[in-house]
Design an enzyme around this catalytic site. Structure first.
Site, mmCIF file in Angstrom:
data_model
loop_
_atom_site.group_PDB
_atom_site.id
_atom_site.type_symbol
_atom_site.label_atom_id
_atom_site.label_comp_id
_atom_site.label_asym_id
_atom_site.label_seq_id
_atom_site.Cartn_x
_atom_site.Cartn_y
_atom_site.Cartn_z
ATOM 1 N N HIS A 94 8.692 0.373 8.140
ATOM 2 C CA HIS A 94 7.141 0.451 7.706
ATOM 3 C C HIS A 94 7.373 0.403 6.283
ATOM 4 O O HIS A 94 8.193 1.105 5.454
ATOM 5 C CB HIS A 94 7.018 1.918 8.331
ATOM 6 C CG HIS A 94 5.259 1.904 8.071
ATOM 7 N ND1 HIS A 94 4.683 2.203 6.929
ATOM 8 C CD2 HIS A 94 4.272 1.743 8.936
ATOM 9 C CE1 HIS A 94 3.390 2.109 7.121
ATOM 10 N NE2 HIS A 94 3.064 1.825 8.389
ATOM 11 N N GLU A 166 2.894 -6.663 9.196
ATOM 12 C CA GLU A 166 2.196 -5.889 8.523
ATOM 13 C C GLU A 166 2.646 -5.590 7.078
ATOM 14 O O GLU A 166 3.238 -4.796 6.545
ATOM 15 C CB GLU A 166 2.415 -4.268 9.032
ATOM 16 C CG GLU A 166 1.484 -3.263 8.443
ATOM 17 C CD GLU A 166 1.514 -2.024 9.095
ATOM 18 O OE1 GLU A 166 0.816 -1.632 9.889
ATOM 19 O OE2 GLU A 166 2.568 -1.366 8.969
HETATM 20 P P1 PGA Z 1 -3.654 1.528 8.431
HETATM 21 O O1 PGA Z 1 -2.103 1.672 8.752
HETATM 22 O O2 PGA Z 1 -4.181 0.687 9.781
HETATM 23 O O3 PGA Z 1 -4.285 2.449 8.127
HETATM 24 O O4 PGA Z 1 -3.849 0.090 7.404
HETATM 25 C C1 PGA Z 1 -1.250 0.879 9.389
HETATM 26 C C2 PGA Z 1 0.398 1.140 9.265
HETATM 27 O O5 PGA Z 1 0.442 1.573 8.141
HETATM 28 O O6 PGA Z 1 0.775 1.347 10.293
#
Ligand code: PGA
Length: 262
Positions: A94, A166
């Protein structure tokens, strides 16, 4: 067709009591959908009590982190082997861990290996920072992150791994702005092409690739409709039971449309 995966990343929110309240609200508002898997990632502390409370037909559990050694003198750490019977999944790589806790490519690789070794499915997050995006390095970053993270993963194991596009610039923590669905689509396609280069066509088709970053119930459908997107990683919006239940419902609607088309 693989199940759509909707993952709630609760981050460092909710003590055990609060988590239990949220679980009960989610349980009330989320129906069992045959083609959707809802995964909750509470704090490590809360995993154990939640594992006793969840309706396993409705929810699976994920760890947000663990250490890559199976045991030893590592004060303060929890290993993947300790999570074996508690979590089906673990979020690895992450952006918050890469940025705040300096997790480098090799650490992420070792965590992916440790998870697989212990029968836990990695939810491996990849993506570029805002700066890397501005420099036009997005593809190179995705390539480097994937090649290193997967370097100990065999062609048998790859099909179970979940990948998430992400990028840091989309995450609310970093004042992110959501990616446009076509940006997500391009990145997901590129991620699959990397899996194809490493493991071949079958693996590239089988591996699940999700999108994450500022997803809420208004945006969810747009990403879920993207070809090749198998689900969502949801952060802040997953702390609101109504919003998260709406996201799951959106996934059910999109799945239904796809089934009707097929
Ligand atoms: P967010 O976070 O939906 O608040 O942008 C996503 C994540 O960090 O997995």
């Amino acid at each position: 067709m693989s199940k759509t995966l909707i993952v709630a990343n609760w981050k460092m929110h909710l003590n055990t009591h609060q988590a239990s309240i949220l679980l009960h609200r989610l349980d009330k508002h989320i129906k069992i959908h045959r083609d959707i898997e809802v995964v909750l990632a509470p704090s490590l502390l809360t995993l154990q009590p939640l594992s006793l409370e969840i309706d396993k037909r409705k929810f699976s559990l994920a760890a947000q982190n663990a250490y890559f050694k199976d045991e030893g003198a590592f004060t303060g750490e929890v290993s993947f082997s300790m999570l074996r019977d508690l979590a089906d999944y673990a979020i690895i790589g992450h952006s918050e861990r890469r940025i705040y806790f300096d997790e480098d490519l090799e650490t992420v690789r070792d965590k992916v290996s440790a998870a697989v070794r212990n029968g836990i499915t990695p939810i491996l997050c990849v993506g570029e920072t805002k700066h890397e995006k501005a420099l036009g390095e997005s593809k190179q970053v995705l390539h480097d992150q994937l090649v290193t993270a997967l370097s100990n993963i065999t062609s048998e194991d790859i099909e179970d791994i979940v990948l998430v596009y992400e990028p840091q610039w989309t995450i609310t923590t970093f004042d992110g702005t959501p990616a446009k669905p076509d940006e997500a689509q391009k990145a997901i396609k590129f991620i699959r092409s990397q899996v194809r280069d490493l493991y071949g066509d079958k693996a590239a088709k089988a591996v699940r690739v999700l999108y994450g970053g500022s997803v809420d119930d208004q945006l969810a459908k747009g990403y879920l409709a993207v070809s090749g997107c198998d689900g969502l990683l949801v952060g802040s919006a997953s702390l609101n039971y109504q919003t998260f239940a709406n996201i799951v419902e959106s996934a059910a609607e999109v799945q239904h449309k796809v089934e009707v088309k097929v």
